[in-house]
Scaffold this motif. Sequence first.
Motif, mmCIF file in Angstrom:
data_model
loop_
_atom_site.group_PDB
_atom_site.id
_atom_site.type_symbol
_atom_site.label_atom_id
_atom_site.label_comp_id
_atom_site.label_asym_id
_atom_site.label_seq_id
_atom_site.Cartn_x
_atom_site.Cartn_y
_atom_site.Cartn_z
ATOM 1 N N GLY A 245 0.815 -1.209 0.000
ATOM 2 C CA GLY A 245 0.000 0.000 0.000
ATOM 3 C C GLY A 245 0.847 1.257 0.000
ATOM 4 O O GLY A 245 0.529 2.227 -0.697
ATOM 5 N N TYR A 246 1.926 1.246 0.766
ATOM 6 C CA TYR A 246 2.794 2.421 0.836
ATOM 7 C C TYR A 246 3.498 2.659 -0.501
ATOM 8 O O TYR A 246 3.604 3.794 -0.981
ATOM 9 N N LYS A 247 3.945 1.589 -1.134
ATOM 10 C CA LYS A 247 4.585 1.728 -2.440
ATOM 11 C C LYS A 247 3.596 2.237 -3.486
ATOM 12 O O LYS A 247 3.955 3.049 -4.355
ATOM 13 N N ALA A 248 2.355 1.782 -3.405
ATOM 14 C CA ALA A 248 1.326 2.274 -4.326
ATOM 15 C C ALA A 248 1.096 3.767 -4.113
ATOM 16 O O ALA A 248 0.918 4.536 -5.067
ATOM 17 N N TYR A 249 1.114 4.187 -2.856
ATOM 18 C CA TYR A 249 0.971 5.615 -2.533
ATOM 19 C C TYR A 249 2.136 6.408 -3.129
ATOM 20 O O TYR A 249 1.935 7.458 -3.748
ATOM 21 N N LEU A 250 3.362 5.921 -2.951
ATOM 22 C CA LEU A 250 4.531 6.612 -3.479
ATOM 23 C C LEU A 250 4.455 6.719 -5.002
ATOM 24 O O LEU A 250 4.802 7.757 -5.586
ATOM 25 N N TYR A 251 3.985 5.660 -5.633
ATOM 26 C CA TYR A 251 3.845 5.675 -7.089
ATOM 27 C C TYR A 251 2.858 6.746 -7.530
ATOM 28 O O TYR A 251 3.116 7.505 -8.474
ATOM 29 N N SER A 252 1.723 6.823 -6.848
ATOM 30 C CA SER A 252 0.693 7.793 -7.245
ATOM 31 C C SER A 252 1.184 9.224 -7.053
ATOM 32 O O SER A 252 0.949 10.095 -7.895
ATOM 33 N N MET A 253 1.902 9.488 -5.953
ATOM 34 C CA MET A 253 2.412 10.827 -5.705
ATOM 35 C C MET A 253 3.508 11.195 -6.703
ATOM 36 O O MET A 253 3.586 12.331 -7.163
ATOM 37 N N ASN B 53 -0.320 20.907 -1.191
ATOM 38 C CA ASN B 53 -0.878 21.328 0.093
ATOM 39 C C ASN B 53 -2.260 21.957 -0.070
ATOM 40 O O ASN B 53 -3.165 21.713 0.737
ATOM 41 N N ASN B 54 -2.442 22.757 -1.120
ATOM 42 C CA ASN B 54 -3.752 23.368 -1.365
ATOM 43 C C ASN B 54 -4.811 22.331 -1.707
ATOM 44 O O ASN B 54 -5.998 22.515 -1.392
ATOM 45 N N ARG B 55 -4.371 21.233 -2.358
ATOM 46 C CA ARG B 55 -5.309 20.156 -2.716
ATOM 47 C C ARG B 55 -5.396 19.095 -1.621
ATOM 48 O O ARG B 55 -6.003 18.060 -1.801
ATOM 49 N N LYS B 56 -4.741 19.370 -0.490
ATOM 50 C CA LYS B 56 -4.798 18.494 0.691
ATOM 51 C C LYS B 56 -4.202 17.113 0.458
ATOM 52 O O LYS B 56 -4.644 16.113 1.034
ATOM 53 N N TYR B 57 -3.190 17.022 -0.422
ATOM 54 C CA TYR B 57 -2.387 15.808 -0.499
ATOM 55 C C TYR B 57 -1.436 15.805 0.697
ATOM 56 O O TYR B 57 -0.896 16.838 1.072
ATOM 57 N N LYS B 58 -1.225 14.659 1.297
ATOM 58 C CA LYS B 58 -0.350 14.539 2.469
ATOM 59 C C LYS B 58 0.925 13.785 2.113
ATOM 60 O O LYS B 58 0.922 12.896 1.249
ATOM 61 N N PHE B 59 2.006 14.137 2.798
ATOM 62 C CA PHE B 59 3.233 13.359 2.682
ATOM 63 C C PHE B 59 3.269 12.333 3.816
ATOM 64 O O PHE B 59 3.089 12.678 4.982
ATOM 65 N N PHE B 60 3.501 11.079 3.456
ATOM 66 C CA PHE B 60 3.582 10.001 4.441
ATOM 67 C C PHE B 60 4.929 9.297 4.342
ATOM 68 O O PHE B 60 5.433 9.054 3.240
ATOM 69 N N ASN B 61 5.490 8.950 5.479
ATOM 70 C CA ASN B 61 6.515 7.918 5.480
ATOM 71 C C ASN B 61 5.802 6.608 5.834
ATOM 72 O O ASN B 61 4.578 6.592 5.990
ATOM 73 N N LEU C 266 5.550 4.764 8.508
ATOM 74 C CA LEU C 266 4.815 4.752 9.771
ATOM 75 C C LEU C 266 3.572 5.630 9.704
ATOM 76 O O LEU C 266 2.482 5.211 10.077
ATOM 77 N N THR C 267 3.744 6.864 9.215
ATOM 78 C CA THR C 267 2.595 7.774 9.191
ATOM 79 C C THR C 267 1.562 7.340 8.162
ATOM 80 O O THR C 267 0.384 7.655 8.299
ATOM 81 N N TYR C 268 1.999 6.598 7.129
ATOM 82 C CA TYR C 268 1.020 6.073 6.160
ATOM 83 C C TYR C 268 0.113 5.056 6.836
ATOM 84 O O TYR C 268 -1.100 5.083 6.667
ATOM 85 N N ASN C 269 0.698 4.164 7.606
ATOM 86 C CA ASN C 269 -0.109 3.153 8.300
ATOM 87 C C ASN C 269 -1.055 3.787 9.317
ATOM 88 O O ASN C 269 -2.159 3.301 9.543
ATOM 89 N N GLU C 270 -0.610 4.889 9.906
ATOM 90 C CA GLU C 270 -1.437 5.567 10.902
ATOM 91 C C GLU C 270 -2.326 6.650 10.289
ATOM 92 O O GLU C 270 -3.103 7.289 10.989
ATOM 93 N N LYS C 271 -2.163 6.874 8.970
ATOM 94 C CA LYS C 271 -2.918 7.915 8.248
ATOM 95 C C LYS C 271 -2.727 9.286 8.899
ATOM 96 O O LYS C 271 -3.669 10.052 9.070
ATOM 97 N N ARG D 268 15.577 4.386 3.562
ATOM 98 C CA ARG D 268 15.817 5.427 4.555
ATOM 99 C C ARG D 268 15.119 5.071 5.856
ATOM 100 O O ARG D 268 15.652 5.247 6.943
ATOM 101 N N LYS D 269 13.910 4.548 5.755
ATOM 102 C CA LYS D 269 13.164 4.149 6.946
ATOM 103 C C LYS D 269 13.839 2.969 7.633
ATOM 104 O O LYS D 269 13.948 2.909 8.858
ATOM 105 N N GLN D 270 14.326 2.021 6.827
ATOM 106 C CA GLN D 270 14.986 0.863 7.394
ATOM 107 C C GLN D 270 16.273 1.258 8.122
ATOM 108 O O GLN D 270 16.606 0.719 9.177
#
Length: 206
Positions: A117-125, A148-156, A158-163, A192-194
């Motif tokens: 799911g996180y990789k899919a998010y990174l791909y879309s962004m 930011n104006n369109r309310k897209y969020k940056f996730f790593n 951990l924060t992706y799993n926690e939304k 980087r996370k690892q």
Amino acid sequence: MKGIKSEETLDELFDALDEAFGDDFSGIESPESIDRYAATLRKQNSVNKIVESGMKTIKLNVDSALYENLRVIYERAGFGYVDRGAGNSFKIAELSAALSYFLFVNSDDACFGTLFGYKAYLYSMYSIIQYRKREVGDGEESVCDFLNNRKYKFFNKLTYNEKDGEKWNKENIEIFFESRDVSKVISTLVERKQLKFRKRKSVKKG
């Protein structure tokens, strides 16, 4: 983004019929009214057919890369297009059949790991950011403002799993903006996370 248009739901169609005609069909007088009513009934019959066949209708937004991949799958199945004004359009039923079979044959449980799911998010962004950069001509600051104006969020991870994402800034957009392909973005952010996790683990042991 490109949109693959799907049929409306049954409720939407029935509401449209009720709003347009109610119980009084006296308004169906002109050829235009008759044509609109006939088109609505055809649409209703089409949706009935989909529902009664056990299928679900969705609207799917795709980027240019995915659109081209869908086109390749569609054409390799030998399916023809429908001429709808601006250009050729997929026949939805045939695209659905080709895509369903393609995914069934090519799905591999190995790719659906915990990071899928996180990789899919990174791909879309990455797709959105590269579109704003290449097609719109935005710089890093303008892309950040857009996201930011369109309310897209940056996730790593951990924060992706926690939304619980944060705003885009120069630091977190840089890898998306400068990378030549999405695999670099994915490998860099995951690694980087690892590395951070391994550092925290070694500190605890010490």
